[in-house]
Write a protein that holds these residues in place. Structure first.
Motif, PDB file in Angstrom:
ATOM      1  N   ARG A 152       0.830  -1.218   0.000  1.00 19.84           N
ATOM      2  CA  ARG A 152       0.000   0.000   0.000  1.00 19.84           C
ATOM      3  C   ARG A 152       0.858   1.260   0.000  1.00 19.84           C
ATOM      4  O   ARG A 152       1.991   1.236   0.486  1.00 19.84           O
ATOM      5  CB  ARG A 152      -0.902   0.001   1.244  1.00 19.84           C
ATOM      6  N   PRO A 153       0.300   2.374  -0.513  1.00 13.84           N
ATOM      7  CA  PRO A 153       1.041   3.648  -0.449  1.00 13.84           C
ATOM      8  C   PRO A 153       1.337   4.014   1.010  1.00 13.84           C
ATOM      9  O   PRO A 153       0.547   3.694   1.908  1.00 13.84           O
ATOM     10  CB  PRO A 153       0.080   4.664  -1.066  1.00 13.84           C
ATOM     11  N   TRP A 154       2.437   4.685   1.238  1.00 16.21           N
ATOM     12  CA  TRP A 154       2.756   5.169   2.589  1.00 16.21           C
ATOM     13  C   TRP A 154       1.728   6.211   3.011  1.00 16.21           C
ATOM     14  O   TRP A 154       1.244   6.972   2.169  1.00 16.21           O
ATOM     15  CB  TRP A 154       4.146   5.803   2.592  1.00 16.21           C
ATOM     16  N   PRO A 155       1.406   6.296   4.297  1.00 20.35           N
ATOM     17  CA  PRO A 155       0.499   7.364   4.780  1.00 20.35           C
ATOM     18  C   PRO A 155       1.144   8.745   4.590  1.00 20.35           C
ATOM     19  O   PRO A 155       2.357   8.847   4.456  1.00 20.35           O
ATOM     20  CB  PRO A 155       0.342   7.050   6.278  1.00 20.35           C
ATOM     21  N   PRO A 156       0.322   9.796   4.576  1.00 18.42           N
ATOM     22  CA  PRO A 156       0.886  11.143   4.383  1.00 18.42           C
ATOM     23  C   PRO A 156       1.738  11.612   5.560  1.00 18.42           C
ATOM     24  O   PRO A 156       1.586  11.138   6.689  1.00 18.42           O
ATOM     25  CB  PRO A 156      -0.350  12.030   4.234  1.00 18.42           C
ATOM     26  N   ILE A 157       2.613  12.560   5.285  1.00 25.37           N
ATOM     27  CA  ILE A 157       3.408  13.208   6.339  1.00 25.37           C
ATOM     28  C   ILE A 157       2.486  14.165   7.094  1.00 25.37           C
ATOM     29  O   ILE A 157       1.843  15.007   6.471  1.00 25.37           O
ATOM     30  CB  ILE A 157       4.600  13.979   5.716  1.00 25.37           C
ATOM     31  N   PRO A 158       2.387  14.053   8.423  1.00 27.46           N
ATOM     32  CA  PRO A 158       1.502  14.947   9.182  1.00 27.46           C
ATOM     33  C   PRO A 158       1.869  16.430   9.001  1.00 27.46           C
ATOM     34  O   PRO A 158       3.044  16.776   8.893  1.00 27.46           O
ATOM     35  CB  PRO A 158       1.715  14.523  10.642  1.00 27.46           C
TER      36      PRO A 158
ATOM     37  N   GLU B 173      10.758  24.029  -0.775  1.00 24.91           N
ATOM     38  CA  GLU B 173       9.865  22.932  -1.153  1.00 24.91           C
ATOM     39  C   GLU B 173       9.655  22.000   0.023  1.00 24.91           C
ATOM     40  O   GLU B 173      10.538  21.859   0.875  1.00 24.91           O
ATOM     41  CB  GLU B 173      10.481  22.150  -2.320  1.00 24.91           C
ATOM     42  N   PRO B 174       8.483  21.343   0.054  1.00 26.27           N
ATOM     43  CA  PRO B 174       8.228  20.423   1.177  1.00 26.27           C
ATOM     44  C   PRO B 174       9.041  19.132   1.025  1.00 26.27           C
ATOM     45  O   PRO B 174       9.439  18.767  -0.086  1.00 26.27           O
ATOM     46  CB  PRO B 174       6.735  20.126   1.043  1.00 26.27           C
ATOM     47  N   PRO B 175       9.251  18.430   2.114  1.00 26.62           N
ATOM     48  CA  PRO B 175       9.888  17.119   2.020  1.00 26.62           C
ATOM     49  C   PRO B 175       8.902  16.143   1.380  1.00 26.62           C
ATOM     50  O   PRO B 175       7.689  16.329   1.480  1.00 26.62           O
ATOM     51  CB  PRO B 175      10.139  16.753   3.479  1.00 26.62           C
ATOM     52  N   ASP B 176       9.407  15.109   0.717  1.00 28.80           N
ATOM     53  CA  ASP B 176       8.528  14.081   0.152  1.00 28.80           C
ATOM     54  C   ASP B 176       8.751  12.724   0.802  1.00 28.80           C
ATOM     55  O   ASP B 176       8.124  11.740   0.423  1.00 28.80           O
ATOM     56  CB  ASP B 176       8.691  14.007  -1.370  1.00 28.80           C
ATOM     57  N   ALA B 177       9.650  12.663   1.766  1.00 37.09           N
ATOM     58  CA  ALA B 177       9.950  11.391   2.432  1.00 37.09           C
ATOM     59  C   ALA B 177      10.135  11.628   3.922  1.00 37.09           C
ATOM     60  O   ALA B 177      10.790  12.597   4.330  1.00 37.09           O
ATOM     61  CB  ALA B 177      11.224  10.788   1.852  1.00 37.09           C
ATOM     62  N   CYS B 178       9.527  10.758   4.713  1.00 37.71           N
ATOM     63  CA  CYS B 178       9.780  10.765   6.162  1.00 37.71           C
ATOM     64  C   CYS B 178      10.015   9.326   6.595  1.00 37.71           C
ATOM     65  O   CYS B 178       9.077   8.532   6.700  1.00 37.71           O
ATOM     66  CB  CYS B 178       8.609  11.373   6.929  1.00 37.71           C
ATOM     67  N   LEU B 179      11.283   8.995   6.811  1.00 41.07           N
ATOM     68  CA  LEU B 179      11.634   7.667   7.311  1.00 41.07           C
ATOM     69  C   LEU B 179      11.355   7.633   8.809  1.00 41.07           C
ATOM     70  O   LEU B 179      11.705   8.570   9.533  1.00 41.07           O
ATOM     71  CB  LEU B 179      13.117   7.399   7.021  1.00 41.07           C
ATOM     72  N   VAL B 180      10.690   6.581   9.249  1.00 39.29           N
ATOM     73  CA  VAL B 180      10.374   6.393  10.670  1.00 39.29           C
ATOM     74  C   VAL B 180      11.190   5.199  11.159  1.00 39.29           C
ATOM     75  O   VAL B 180      10.935   4.063  10.749  1.00 39.29           O
ATOM     76  CB  VAL B 180       8.864   6.134  10.868  1.00 39.29           C
ATOM     77  N   ASN B 181      12.202   5.481  11.975  1.00 43.70           N
ATOM     78  CA  ASN B 181      13.073   4.423  12.497  1.00 43.70           C
ATOM     79  C   ASN B 181      12.680   4.091  13.920  1.00 43.70           C
ATOM     80  O   ASN B 181      12.598   4.982  14.764  1.00 43.70           O
ATOM     81  CB  ASN B 181      14.531   4.893  12.507  1.00 43.70           C
ATOM     82  N   LEU B 182      12.448   2.810  14.206  1.00 46.69           N
ATOM     83  CA  LEU B 182      12.122   2.357  15.566  1.00 46.69           C
ATOM     84  C   LEU B 182      13.301   1.584  16.143  1.00 46.69           C
ATOM     85  O   LEU B 182      13.699   0.546  15.595  1.00 46.69           O
ATOM     86  CB  LEU B 182      10.878   1.458  15.537  1.00 46.69           C
ATOM     87  N   TYR B 183      13.856   2.125  17.221  1.00 45.59           N
ATOM     88  CA  TYR B 183      14.971   1.485  17.926  1.00 45.59           C
ATOM     89  C   TYR B 183      14.453   0.917  19.229  1.00 45.59           C
ATOM     90  O   TYR B 183      14.051   1.677  20.113  1.00 45.59           O
ATOM     91  CB  TYR B 183      16.059   2.499  18.272  1.00 45.59           C
ATOM     92  N   ARG B 184      14.446  -0.418  19.366  1.00 47.84           N
ATOM     93  CA  ARG B 184      14.260  -0.990  20.704  1.00 47.84           C
ATOM     94  C   ARG B 184      15.629  -0.994  21.366  1.00 47.84           C
ATOM     95  O   ARG B 184      16.606  -0.559  20.766  1.00 47.84           O
ATOM     96  CB  ARG B 184      13.637  -2.385  20.605  1.00 47.84           C
ATOM     97  N   LYS B 185      15.760  -1.531  22.589  1.00 45.74           N
ATOM     98  CA  LYS B 185      16.943  -1.172  23.364  1.00 45.74           C
ATOM     99  C   LYS B 185      18.297  -1.548  22.776  1.00 45.74           C
ATOM    100  O   LYS B 185      19.267  -0.831  22.989  1.00 45.74           O
ATOM    101  CB  LYS B 185      16.823  -1.659  24.811  1.00 45.74           C
ATOM    102  N   ASP B 186      18.391  -2.614  22.022  1.00 43.58           N
ATOM    103  CA  ASP B 186      19.697  -3.015  21.499  1.00 43.58           C
ATOM    104  C   ASP B 186      19.938  -2.613  20.047  1.00 43.58           C
ATOM    105  O   ASP B 186      20.945  -3.022  19.466  1.00 43.58           O
ATOM    106  CB  ASP B 186      19.889  -4.525  21.658  1.00 43.58           C
ATOM    107  N   ALA B 187      19.039  -1.833  19.480  1.00 42.61           N
ATOM    108  CA  ALA B 187      19.200  -1.456  18.071  1.00 42.61           C
ATOM    109  C   ALA B 187      20.295  -0.406  17.918  1.00 42.61           C
ATOM    110  O   ALA B 187      20.553   0.389  18.820  1.00 42.61           O
ATOM    111  CB  ALA B 187      17.881  -0.944  17.518  1.00 42.61           C
TER     112      ALA B 187
END
Ligand code: MD3
Ligand code: FE
Length: 211
Positions: A83-89, A104-118
């Protein structure tokens, strides 16, 4: 908001706004991002060599950064759901415009999730079409030990990124080598289940004015 501070990384253009977001703004932003990723779940990418990242990822916006055996690239859809990525808030778009002043606006927002050992090894961000546009990074949750150095090697320096801190990478710092050495687990209770979420706003696609 105070700052930006130019941190002495040996290269110009690392702009740092500690505590740019207060506790209420952090909660509001995180709530919106977690709502968005309900339809674009965090997944575990692999490197082109087949090694899993310890960071889990999702994206918001027309272009999402992905990595798999075929390489690194930006693509419009989630690699598992299709599916397409959701929009940037809007609040993130406003932060980008307010802090970077980029036209110009950004067109990409990478969301990185780090749990404790990442962690994330030293690398450069160079998969974007226009490397003159800034990158804006927002940290939420546990403090991370971030490392940054010049593009071609030499000394690095370490900077702690705490929840609510924002940094922009412009000019010579845009191609800096950087990575996340480790988290300070339990330093924040913001992220449900613990750890850290980093949002990285970029211009990934060629600008429409470019020929
Ligand atoms: C310096 N993310 O996703 S954010 C990445 O905390 C990435 O998740 C890290 O590196 C994280 O590519 C670091 C701070 C950051 C982001 C982009 C940069 C630093 C940067 C681009 C150029 C130089
Ligand atoms: Fe990076």
């Amino acid at each position: 908001m105070s700052g930006p501070y130019e941190i002495d990384t040996g290269l110009e253009g690392f702009r740092f706004w500690p505590a740019a977001l207060d506790a209420a703004a952090q909660t509001a932003l995180l709530t919106e991002v977690l709502g968005a990723v309900e339809t674009a779940p965090f997944y575990q990418p692999v490197t082109p060599g087949g090694r899993p990242f310890s960071v889990r990822m999702s994206n918001l916006g027309p272009a999402g950064w992905v990595s798999d055996r075929a390489g690194y690239r930006y693509q419009a859809t989630h690699p598992e759901t299709g599916r397409p990525w959701p929009p940037i808030p809007d609040r993130l778009l406003a932060l980008w415009h307010g802090l970077t002043g980029w036209p110009e606006p950004p067109d990409a927002c990478l969301v990185n999730l780090y749990r404790k050992d990442a962690r994330m090894g030293l690398h450069q961000d160079r998969d974007e079409a226009d490397l003159t546009a800034p990158v804006l990074s927002v940290s939420l949750g546990d403090t991370a030990v971030f490392r940054i150095g010049a593009p071609s090697g030499g000394a690095t320096r370490s900077v702690k990124l705490a929840s609510g801190d924002v940094c922009a990478l412009t000019g010579p710092a845009r191609l800096a080598r950087h990575g996340i050495d480790r988290l300070l687990p339990g330093s924040s209770g913001l992220v449900p289940g613990g750890g850290r979420i980093n949002l990285t706003l970029r211009k990934a696609l060629p600008s429409s004015r470019q020929s």
